[in-house]
Write a protein that holds these residues in place. Structure first.
Motif, PDB file in Angstrom:
ATOM      1  N   GLU A  96       0.823  -1.194   0.000  1.00  0.00           N
ATOM      2  CA  GLU A  96       0.000   0.000   0.000  1.00  0.00           C
ATOM      3  C   GLU A  96       0.865   1.255   0.000  1.00  0.00           C
ATOM      4  O   GLU A  96       0.587   2.215  -0.735  1.00  0.00           O
ATOM      5  CB  GLU A  96      -0.919  -0.014   1.212  1.00  0.00           C
ATOM      6  CG  GLU A  96      -1.864   1.149   1.268  1.00  0.00           C
ATOM      7  CD  GLU A  96      -2.752   1.091   2.494  1.00  0.00           C
ATOM      8  OE1 GLU A  96      -3.227   2.171   2.905  1.00  0.00           O
ATOM      9  OE2 GLU A  96      -2.964  -0.006   3.031  1.00  0.00           O
ATOM     10  N   ALA A  97       1.917   1.267   0.791  1.00  0.00           N
ATOM     11  CA  ALA A  97       2.817   2.426   0.826  1.00  0.00           C
ATOM     12  C   ALA A  97       3.529   2.613  -0.511  1.00  0.00           C
ATOM     13  O   ALA A  97       3.676   3.745  -0.984  1.00  0.00           O
ATOM     14  CB  ALA A  97       3.836   2.264   1.941  1.00  0.00           C
ATOM     15  N   GLU A  98       3.949   1.516  -1.131  1.00  0.00           N
ATOM     16  CA  GLU A  98       4.598   1.624  -2.438  1.00  0.00           C
ATOM     17  C   GLU A  98       3.652   2.180  -3.486  1.00  0.00           C
ATOM     18  O   GLU A  98       4.047   3.005  -4.313  1.00  0.00           O
ATOM     19  CB  GLU A  98       5.123   0.257  -2.873  1.00  0.00           C
ATOM     20  CG  GLU A  98       6.338  -0.206  -2.115  1.00  0.00           C
ATOM     21  CD  GLU A  98       6.725  -1.634  -2.465  1.00  0.00           C
ATOM     22  OE1 GLU A  98       6.064  -2.263  -3.312  1.00  0.00           O
ATOM     23  OE2 GLU A  98       7.700  -2.119  -1.856  1.00  0.00           O
ATOM     24  N   SER A  99       2.383   1.755  -3.451  1.00  0.00           N
ATOM     25  CA  SER A  99       1.433   2.276  -4.439  1.00  0.00           C
ATOM     26  C   SER A  99       1.141   3.756  -4.194  1.00  0.00           C
ATOM     27  O   SER A  99       0.972   4.522  -5.146  1.00  0.00           O
ATOM     28  CB  SER A  99       0.143   1.460  -4.418  1.00  0.00           C
ATOM     29  OG  SER A  99      -0.539   1.649  -3.204  1.00  0.00           O
ATOM     30  N   ALA A 102       4.135   5.638  -5.457  1.00  0.00           N
ATOM     31  CA  ALA A 102       4.141   5.607  -6.925  1.00  0.00           C
ATOM     32  C   ALA A 102       3.118   6.574  -7.491  1.00  0.00           C
ATOM     33  O   ALA A 102       3.353   7.196  -8.532  1.00  0.00           O
ATOM     34  CB  ALA A 102       3.866   4.185  -7.414  1.00  0.00           C
ATOM     35  N   ALA A 103       1.991   6.731  -6.833  1.00  0.00           N
ATOM     36  CA  ALA A 103       0.990   7.695  -7.291  1.00  0.00           C
ATOM     37  C   ALA A 103       1.455   9.123  -7.047  1.00  0.00           C
ATOM     38  O   ALA A 103       1.143  10.026  -7.828  1.00  0.00           O
ATOM     39  CB  ALA A 103      -0.337   7.446  -6.582  1.00  0.00           C
ATOM     40  N   LEU A 104       2.206   9.332  -5.993  1.00  0.00           N
ATOM     41  CA  LEU A 104       2.685  10.670  -5.662  1.00  0.00           C
ATOM     42  C   LEU A 104       3.817  11.100  -6.594  1.00  0.00           C
ATOM     43  O   LEU A 104       3.862  12.232  -7.048  1.00  0.00           O
ATOM     44  CB  LEU A 104       3.160  10.704  -4.205  1.00  0.00           C
ATOM     45  CG  LEU A 104       3.495  12.050  -3.619  1.00  0.00           C
ATOM     46  CD1 LEU A 104       2.284  12.978  -3.667  1.00  0.00           C
ATOM     47  CD2 LEU A 104       3.982  11.892  -2.199  1.00  0.00           C
ATOM     48  N   PHE A 105       4.730  10.190  -6.866  1.00  0.00           N
ATOM     49  CA  PHE A 105       5.862  10.475  -7.742  1.00  0.00           C
ATOM     50  C   PHE A 105       5.905   9.437  -8.856  1.00  0.00           C
ATOM     51  O   PHE A 105       6.651   8.465  -8.786  1.00  0.00           O
ATOM     52  CB  PHE A 105       7.180  10.413  -6.960  1.00  0.00           C
ATOM     53  CG  PHE A 105       7.279  11.437  -5.869  1.00  0.00           C
ATOM     54  CD1 PHE A 105       7.417  12.776  -6.158  1.00  0.00           C
ATOM     55  CD2 PHE A 105       7.216  11.049  -4.535  1.00  0.00           C
ATOM     56  CE1 PHE A 105       7.510  13.708  -5.147  1.00  0.00           C
ATOM     57  CE2 PHE A 105       7.308  11.977  -3.521  1.00  0.00           C
ATOM     58  CZ  PHE A 105       7.448  13.320  -3.824  1.00  0.00           C
ATOM     59  N   PRO A 106       5.128   9.642  -9.906  1.00  0.00           N
ATOM     60  CA  PRO A 106       5.126   8.643 -10.982  1.00  0.00           C
ATOM     61  C   PRO A 106       6.462   8.638 -11.719  1.00  0.00           C
ATOM     62  O   PRO A 106       7.089   9.677 -11.919  1.00  0.00           O
ATOM     63  CB  PRO A 106       3.982   9.088 -11.895  1.00  0.00           C
ATOM     64  CG  PRO A 106       3.768  10.529 -11.576  1.00  0.00           C
ATOM     65  CD  PRO A 106       4.208  10.737 -10.167  1.00  0.00           C
ATOM     66  N   MET A 107       6.869   7.453 -12.095  1.00  0.00           N
ATOM     67  CA  MET A 107       8.122   7.293 -12.839  1.00  0.00           C
ATOM     68  C   MET A 107       7.864   7.611 -14.305  1.00  0.00           C
ATOM     69  O   MET A 107       6.837   7.217 -14.861  1.00  0.00           O
ATOM     70  CB  MET A 107       8.634   5.856 -12.714  1.00  0.00           C
ATOM     71  CG  MET A 107       8.991   5.462 -11.289  1.00  0.00           C
ATOM     72  SD  MET A 107      10.379   6.380 -10.645  1.00  0.00           S
ATOM     73  CE  MET A 107      11.680   5.760 -11.654  1.00  0.00           C
ATOM     74  N   PRO A 108       8.784   8.328 -14.966  1.00  0.00           N
ATOM     75  CA  PRO A 108       8.591   8.601 -16.387  1.00  0.00           C
ATOM     76  C   PRO A 108       8.714   7.300 -17.187  1.00  0.00           C
ATOM     77  O   PRO A 108       9.409   6.371 -16.799  1.00  0.00           O
ATOM     78  CB  PRO A 108       9.727   9.573 -16.724  1.00  0.00           C
ATOM     79  CG  PRO A 108      10.738   9.350 -15.670  1.00  0.00           C
ATOM     80  CD  PRO A 108      10.002   8.894 -14.442  1.00  0.00           C
ATOM     81  N   ALA A 109       8.012   7.262 -18.285  1.00  0.00           N
ATOM     82  CA  ALA A 109       8.055   6.072 -19.132  1.00  0.00           C
ATOM     83  C   ALA A 109       9.444   5.933 -19.736  1.00  0.00           C
ATOM     84  O   ALA A 109      10.089   6.919 -20.123  1.00  0.00           O
ATOM     85  CB  ALA A 109       7.015   6.173 -20.235  1.00  0.00           C
ATOM     86  N   ALA A 110       9.891   4.724 -19.807  1.00  0.00           N
ATOM     87  CA  ALA A 110      11.223   4.469 -20.366  1.00  0.00           C
ATOM     88  C   ALA A 110      11.173   4.643 -21.879  1.00  0.00           C
ATOM     89  O   ALA A 110      10.280   4.143 -22.552  1.00  0.00           O
ATOM     90  CB  ALA A 110      11.671   3.060 -20.025  1.00  0.00           C
ATOM     91  N   THR A 111      12.153   5.378 -22.378  1.00  0.00           N
ATOM     92  CA  THR A 111      12.229   5.564 -23.827  1.00  0.00           C
ATOM     93  C   THR A 111      13.250   4.595 -24.391  1.00  0.00           C
ATOM     94  O   THR A 111      14.303   4.365 -23.791  1.00  0.00           O
ATOM     95  CB  THR A 111      12.651   7.006 -24.159  1.00  0.00           C
ATOM     96  OG1 THR A 111      13.894   7.273 -23.514  1.00  0.00           O
ATOM     97  CG2 THR A 111      11.606   8.005 -23.671  1.00  0.00           C
ATOM     98  N   PRO A 112      12.959   4.009 -25.521  1.00  0.00           N
ATOM     99  CA  PRO A 112      13.916   3.059 -26.092  1.00  0.00           C
ATOM    100  C   PRO A 112      15.180   3.779 -26.558  1.00  0.00           C
ATOM    101  O   PRO A 112      15.144   4.914 -27.038  1.00  0.00           O
ATOM    102  CB  PRO A 112      13.163   2.441 -27.261  1.00  0.00           C
ATOM    103  CG  PRO A 112      12.055   3.385 -27.565  1.00  0.00           C
ATOM    104  CD  PRO A 112      11.749   4.122 -26.307  1.00  0.00           C
TER     105      PRO A 112
END
Length: 120
Positions: A96-99, A102-112
């Motif tokens: 629950e804490a990890e989610s 993750a909602a507070l600081f979303p990770m940017p999508a990885a670009t190829p």
């Protein structure tokens, strides 16, 4: 080895175990101020120490050995059950804490990564 010597050893361990069961008592009393996993963990600690104390008292009493073993086994089973519940609850709290993080600081999508002809 006589039952008195065994009871003395268990009593010494129970007296020295205050570093575990006193904080567990405090965790149970401060129920809403602590995370939800701390209550079953504290209950597991107290159950283990109470079963050790009951075993010590039975070692001093004139009872059969299988009665002492039964009380010790029942206390161990109860302690392990409560510890398992606390472990599962703590795992849920971590997820629950990890989610939430993750909602507070979303990770940017990885670009190829595009490689040039020289790098291949």
């Amino acid at each position: 080895m006589s039952h008195g010597v065994l009871a003395l050893g268990v009593a010494a361990i129970c007296v020295s175990g205050h570093v575990w069961y006193l904080p567990a008592c405090i965790d149970l009393r401060a129920s809403q101020d602590r995370p939800g996993s701390r209550r079953p963990a504290a209950a597991a600690v107290l159950t283990g120490w109470v079963s050790a104390a009951a075993t010590m008292l039975l070692l001093l009493a004139p009872v059969a050995g299988h009665v002492v073993a039964g009380v010790g086994s029942a206390g161990l089973a109860a302690t392990l059950t409560l510890a398992g519940r606390a472990w599962l609850r703590r795992r849920e709290e971590r997820r629950e804490a990890e989610s939430r993080w993750a909602a507070l600081f979303p990770m940017p999508a990885a670009t190829p990564v595009r490689r040039t002809e020289d790098e291949r």
